[in-house]
Design a protein around this motif. Structure first.
Motif, PDB file in Angstrom:
ATOM      1  N   ASP A  37       0.761  -1.488   0.081  1.00 36.28           N
ATOM      2  CA  ASP A  37       0.102   0.384  -0.042  1.00 36.28           C
ATOM      3  C   ASP A  37       0.922   1.136   0.427  1.00 36.28           C
ATOM      4  O   ASP A  37       0.510   1.992  -0.700  1.00 36.28           O
ATOM      5  N   VAL A  38       1.811   1.190   0.628  1.00 30.70           N
ATOM      6  CA  VAL A  38       3.294   2.366   1.071  1.00 30.70           C
ATOM      7  C   VAL A  38       2.907   2.563  -0.772  1.00 30.70           C
ATOM      8  O   VAL A  38       3.423   3.667  -0.850  1.00 30.70           O
ATOM      9  N   LEU A  40       2.656   1.343  -3.330  1.00 29.22           N
ATOM     10  CA  LEU A  40       1.744   1.887  -4.608  1.00 29.22           C
ATOM     11  C   LEU A  40       1.027   3.721  -4.682  1.00 29.22           C
ATOM     12  O   LEU A  40       0.817   4.458  -5.414  1.00 29.22           O
ATOM     13  N   ARG A  41       1.345   3.738  -3.525  1.00 28.28           N
ATOM     14  CA  ARG A  41       0.608   4.925  -3.069  1.00 28.28           C
ATOM     15  C   ARG A  41       1.810   6.378  -3.223  1.00 28.28           C
ATOM     16  O   ARG A  41       1.725   7.734  -3.860  1.00 28.28           O
ATOM     17  N   LYS A  42       2.829   5.929  -3.115  1.00 30.53           N
ATOM     18  CA  LYS A  42       4.024   6.794  -3.495  1.00 30.53           C
ATOM     19  C   LYS A  42       4.986   6.733  -5.157  1.00 30.53           C
ATOM     20  O   LYS A  42       4.682   8.366  -5.489  1.00 30.53           O
ATOM     21  N   LEU A  45       0.450   7.027  -6.888  1.00 29.87           N
ATOM     22  CA  LEU A  45      -0.638   7.192  -6.222  1.00 29.87           C
ATOM     23  C   LEU A  45      -2.374   6.682  -5.874  1.00 29.87           C
ATOM     24  O   LEU A  45      -3.120   7.316  -6.371  1.00 29.87           O
ATOM     25  N   ILE A  46      -1.678   5.865  -5.673  1.00 29.23           N
ATOM     26  CA  ILE A  46      -2.722   4.627  -5.482  1.00 29.23           C
ATOM     27  C   ILE A  46      -2.964   4.273  -4.324  1.00 29.23           C
ATOM     28  O   ILE A  46      -2.124   3.921  -3.953  1.00 29.23           O
ATOM     29  N   SER A  47      -4.404   3.498  -3.742  1.00 27.68           N
ATOM     30  CA  SER A  47      -4.557   2.947  -2.495  1.00 27.68           C
ATOM     31  C   SER A  47      -5.121   2.055  -2.440  1.00 27.68           C
ATOM     32  O   SER A  47      -6.225   1.592  -3.252  1.00 27.68           O
ATOM     33  N   VAL A  48      -4.541   0.984  -1.687  1.00 23.98           N
ATOM     34  CA  VAL A  48      -4.996  -1.282  -1.589  1.00 23.98           C
ATOM     35  C   VAL A  48      -6.280  -0.340  -1.493  1.00 23.98           C
ATOM     36  O   VAL A  48      -7.367  -0.839  -1.403  1.00 23.98           O
ATOM     37  N   GLY A  49      -6.225   0.257  -0.531  1.00 24.23           N
ATOM     38  CA  GLY A  49      -7.632   0.411   1.069  1.00 24.23           C
ATOM     39  C   GLY A  49      -7.984  -0.476   1.539  1.00 24.23           C
ATOM     40  O   GLY A  49      -7.699  -1.375   1.735  1.00 24.23           O
ATOM     41  N   ASP A  52      -4.512  -0.543   7.077  1.00 25.05           N
ATOM     42  CA  ASP A  52      -4.358   0.248   8.333  1.00 25.05           C
ATOM     43  C   ASP A  52      -5.261  -1.025   9.053  1.00 25.05           C
ATOM     44  O   ASP A  52      -5.401  -1.072   9.953  1.00 25.05           O
TER      45      ASP A  52
END
Length: 199
Positions: A37-38, A40-42, A45-49, A52
């Protein structure tokens, strides 16, 4: 009775080994998910969701499932500055008191956790998160870990109590006493020896 308790402890030991492997796998899987997730976001710019949220469940479940194994290996942290200076009989009595106190606490905790799980099932409760996880799923796995801890603690307490009543202080120490520096050093040496390549 002693033989029955020893067989019960053997079963609890086997179950706790399976539980700690499963709990460890959950924690590793959650660490992998958070890492993905980290990244992909970096990078994209997408998130697994929900990474956390799922990692929080995994941590709670993995911790609960590790409690029985920790108890049987006497791997819990104990403050023993005064304990090591006391007479052996008093140490054994304090070990039994500590197990009994822990048993009372974990019985109450398991009962309350069961009540929370029942409420979640009755009201079809869901997490207030984007995943809207049905709460009975992580809660039931958490309760199983607590129940396994109680299932392990009960025969351990009874076996240690019978040993104390029989004057077998060595068995009380082996089952419920604080680990010594010598025991830790011996375990580390055995582990290191097992890692060395065989000739």
């Amino acid at each position: 009775m002693i033989m029955l308790l020893d067989r019960w402890l053997g079963l609890a030991d086997r179950l706790s080994r399976y539980a700690i492997w499963a709990g460890g796998a959950l924690v590793l899987a959650s660490a992998f998910l958070v890492s993905v997730d980290v990244l992909l976001r970096k990078l994209l710019l997408i998130s697994v969701g929900g990474a956390d949220e799922l990692s929080g469940y995994a941590f709670a479940i993995g911790t609960a499932w590790a409690l029985a194994f920790t108890l049987l290996r006497r791997a819990n942290v104990r403050v023993d500055a005064l304990y090591t200076r006391l007479p052996r009989v008093l140490c054994a009595m304090l070990d039994i008191l500590a197990l009994a106190s822990l048993g009372g606490f974990i019985a109450l905790l398991t009962w309350q956790a069961w009540d929370v799980l029942g409420t979640s099932i009755a009201f079809s409760a869901r997490a207030t998160t984007p995943l809207q996880t049905p709460l009975w799923m992580p809660q039931s796995l958490w309760v199983i870990g607590l129940a396994l801890f109680l299932f392990t603690l009960l025969p351990l307490l009874l076996r240690a109590l019978f040993a104390l009543l029989g004057g077998d202080l060595d068995t009380v120490r082996r089952l419920a006493g604080a680990r010594t520096i010598e025991e830790d050093a011996a375990d580390e040496a055995a582990h290191t020896a097992s890692l060395k390549p065989q000739d």
